[in-house]
Motif scaffolding. Structure first.
Motif, mmCIF file in Angstrom:
data_model
loop_
_atom_site.group_PDB
_atom_site.id
_atom_site.type_symbol
_atom_site.label_atom_id
_atom_site.label_comp_id
_atom_site.label_asym_id
_atom_site.label_seq_id
_atom_site.Cartn_x
_atom_site.Cartn_y
_atom_site.Cartn_z
ATOM 1 N N PRO A 181 -6.315 6.914 2.655
ATOM 2 C CA PRO A 181 -6.912 5.727 2.144
ATOM 3 C C PRO A 181 -5.996 4.421 2.917
ATOM 4 C CG PRO A 181 -5.581 6.825 0.717
ATOM 5 C CD PRO A 181 -5.780 7.250 2.155
ATOM 6 N N VAL A 182 -6.770 3.641 3.442
ATOM 7 C CA VAL A 182 -6.582 2.501 4.060
ATOM 8 C C VAL A 182 -6.656 1.156 3.266
ATOM 9 C CG1 VAL A 182 -6.353 1.267 6.698
ATOM 10 C CG2 VAL A 182 -6.145 3.828 6.446
ATOM 11 N N GLU A 183 -5.355 0.322 3.240
ATOM 12 C CA GLU A 183 -6.338 -0.636 2.550
ATOM 13 C C GLU A 183 -5.426 -2.213 3.151
ATOM 14 O OE1 GLU A 183 -4.768 -2.174 -1.241
ATOM 15 O OE2 GLU A 183 -6.230 -0.876 -2.336
ATOM 16 N N VAL A 241 -11.601 6.122 4.180
ATOM 17 C CA VAL A 241 -11.815 5.637 3.309
ATOM 18 C C VAL A 241 -10.973 4.101 3.406
ATOM 19 C CG1 VAL A 241 -11.403 5.082 0.600
ATOM 20 C CG2 VAL A 241 -12.709 6.674 1.737
ATOM 21 N N VAL A 242 -11.562 3.257 3.582
ATOM 22 C CA VAL A 242 -11.462 1.802 3.648
ATOM 23 C C VAL A 242 -11.543 0.830 2.841
ATOM 24 C CG1 VAL A 242 -10.422 -0.366 5.186
ATOM 25 C CG2 VAL A 242 -11.619 2.434 5.988
ATOM 26 N N THR A 243 -10.131 -0.005 1.985
ATOM 27 C CA THR A 243 -10.661 -0.647 1.067
ATOM 28 C C THR A 243 -10.325 -2.342 2.363
ATOM 29 O OG1 THR A 243 -10.421 0.722 -0.748
ATOM 30 C CG2 THR A 243 -10.326 -2.128 -0.885
ATOM 31 N N ALA A 244 -10.730 -2.905 1.759
ATOM 32 C CA ALA A 244 -10.423 -4.580 2.308
ATOM 33 C C ALA A 244 -10.338 -6.163 1.822
ATOM 34 C CB ALA A 244 -11.658 -5.063 3.836
ATOM 35 N N THR A 301 -16.244 4.660 2.704
ATOM 36 C CA THR A 301 -16.377 5.761 4.199
ATOM 37 C C THR A 301 -16.689 5.413 4.830
ATOM 38 O OG1 THR A 301 -15.725 7.263 2.325
ATOM 39 C CG2 THR A 301 -16.572 8.050 4.332
ATOM 40 N N PHE A 302 -15.598 4.792 6.660
ATOM 41 C CA PHE A 302 -16.308 5.487 7.503
ATOM 42 C C PHE A 302 -15.900 6.654 8.769
ATOM 43 C CE2 PHE A 302 -15.463 1.029 5.917
ATOM 44 C CZ PHE A 302 -16.785 -0.057 5.698
ATOM 45 N N MET A 321 0.645 -1.356 -0.084
ATOM 46 C CA MET A 321 0.094 0.082 -0.135
ATOM 47 C C MET A 321 0.682 1.359 -0.068
ATOM 48 S SD MET A 321 -1.721 -0.434 4.008
ATOM 49 C CE MET A 321 -1.882 1.463 3.597
ATOM 50 N N ALA A 322 0.175 2.391 -0.429
ATOM 51 C CA ALA A 322 0.784 3.095 -0.504
ATOM 52 C C ALA A 322 1.079 4.378 0.705
ATOM 53 C CB ALA A 322 0.328 4.762 -1.709
ATOM 54 N N PRO A 323 1.911 5.056 1.306
ATOM 55 C CA PRO A 323 2.075 5.853 2.698
ATOM 56 C C PRO A 323 0.845 6.587 2.898
ATOM 57 C CG PRO A 323 4.103 6.524 1.156
ATOM 58 C CD PRO A 323 2.731 5.837 0.230
ATOM 59 N N LEU A 324 0.223 6.409 4.326
ATOM 60 C CA LEU A 324 -0.697 6.955 4.226
ATOM 61 C C LEU A 324 -0.600 8.962 4.881
ATOM 62 C CD1 LEU A 324 -2.384 4.037 6.869
ATOM 63 C CD2 LEU A 324 -2.796 5.225 4.402
ATOM 64 N N GLN A 325 -1.261 9.428 4.737
ATOM 65 C CA GLN A 325 -1.843 10.756 5.406
ATOM 66 C C GLN A 325 -1.665 10.615 6.698
ATOM 67 O OE1 GLN A 325 -5.043 12.983 3.889
ATOM 68 N NE2 GLN A 325 -4.485 11.625 1.759
#
Length: 329
Positions: free
Chosen positions: A93-95, A35-38, A51-52, A23-27
């Motif tokens: 965002p988060v993966e 924003v989450v992707t599982a 979005t949560f 995954m890319a670095p997070l802010q």
């Protein structure tokens, strides 16, 4: 919050064949929403991007992943080499990778839990303290819900999506609809059942159900304030507002200002309940026909008439002629 950065794909510690998602670095900033992707262990997207609220993102994501899996399972959410836990604050965002595990209660464990739940005086927070496999067992959850409907709050997400369990909970306490799965809160059967028992349960229904005319009419018929919870734009339609006012004239209090000045809508409400004159617009409070009809049925409604009417000798004379008691107001 966790520091989440670049990771190479590789085996998940302790899980052969499970791989992490790079995954890319997070802010660095924490947002009000995340924003989450599982993804599954093979890389397929299971949910998202969605979005949560960041404070409850982990818990909500786990519930959404688990409520549709039968039989009930456990899940771990992995980002990089760290495991996410409920309450963790995340940057967007988060993966993450979802790793599922089976939950199976032994026969002895089930009998022990059922014995605890069958005691004459159920211990406070008894079900809440059960292990996850017990709170995911249909028999145990059903027994707990029949004793205390609000036990559904602590049930496994898959059980909160179970028709039999949700039905038992709503029959015992309609406000349990709040804790049912999103699919159950979209079910017209469950929503209608809850609204018939407690119209304020409309607020817990899905957006589609809150825009359903039959459901909303059922709710406002018992409590006009439920119109606050109605969804969609159809409630500004004049014909539908007339229908609502016919069901419950107190709905006039919650309609738009334009409808409060509609002669036919206000007259319909006043004929059913003259006190509704107090909710009418200025134009209708100055309408002799509407005001005199209200005063005829309830002299106290004279106090809601427009000042122009109260100061008109001819109007006061007519009002006094039909209902002498109005002079008291």
């Amino acid at each position: 919050p966790f520091w989440l950065g670049h990771f190479q794909q590789g085996p998940l510690p302790g899980r052969s064949g499970c791989s992490l998602v790079s995954m890319a670095p997070l802010q660095e900033n924490i947002h009000e929403a995340v924003v989450v992707t599982a993804r599954g262990i093979t890389g397929e997207i299971l949910l998202g991007p969605q979005t949560f609220a960041f404070e409850t993102a982990v818990q909500t994501l786990q519930e959404k992943l688990l409520e549709v899996r039968q039989p009930p399972q456990g899940v771990r959410l992995i980002v990089g080499r760290a495991e996410l836990h409920a309450g963790d604050a995340l940057a967007s965002p988060v993966e993450c990778t979802a790793v599922f595990s089976s939950l199976e209660l032994t026969r002895e464990g089930r009998e022990r839990c059922l014995a605890l739940l069958s005691r004459p005086r159920l211990q406070y927070k008894c079900f809440e303290s059960f292990a996850e496999d017990a709170r995911a067992d249909e028999q145990v959850v059903l027994q707990a819900v029949r004793r205390d409907p609000m036990s559904i709050r602590h049930a496994h997400p898959a059980c909160r999506n179970d028709h039999k369990i949700v039905l038992a909970a709503i029959e015992g306490d309609p406000t349990c609809l709040k804790h049912a799965s999103a699919a159950c809160r979209t079910s017209r059967e469950f929503v209608l059942m809850a609204v018939e028992k407690n119209p304020l349960c409309l607020q817990y229904a899905s957006e589609a159900c809150r825009a359903d005319l039959e459901i909303v009419l059922k709710a406002v018929e018992k409590n006009a304030s439920c119109l606050h919870f109605a969804g969609g734009a159809r409630w500004d339609d004049r014909e539908i507002v007339l229908l609502l006012v016919k069901r419950n004239p107190l709905c006039l209090q919650y309609v738009s200002d334009a409808h409060k000045d509609d002669h036919d809508i206000v007259l319909t409400a006043v004929e059913k309940n003259p006190v509704c004159l107090r909710f009418a617009g200025c134009a209708c409070k100055a309408d002799w026909d509407i005001v005199l009809r209200a005063i005829r049925r309830s002299p106290a409604c004279f106090q809601y008439a427009d000042d122009a009417c109260k100061g008109d000798r001819d109007f006061v004379r007519r009002a006094f002629a039909q209902t002498p008691r109005c002079i008291l107001y």
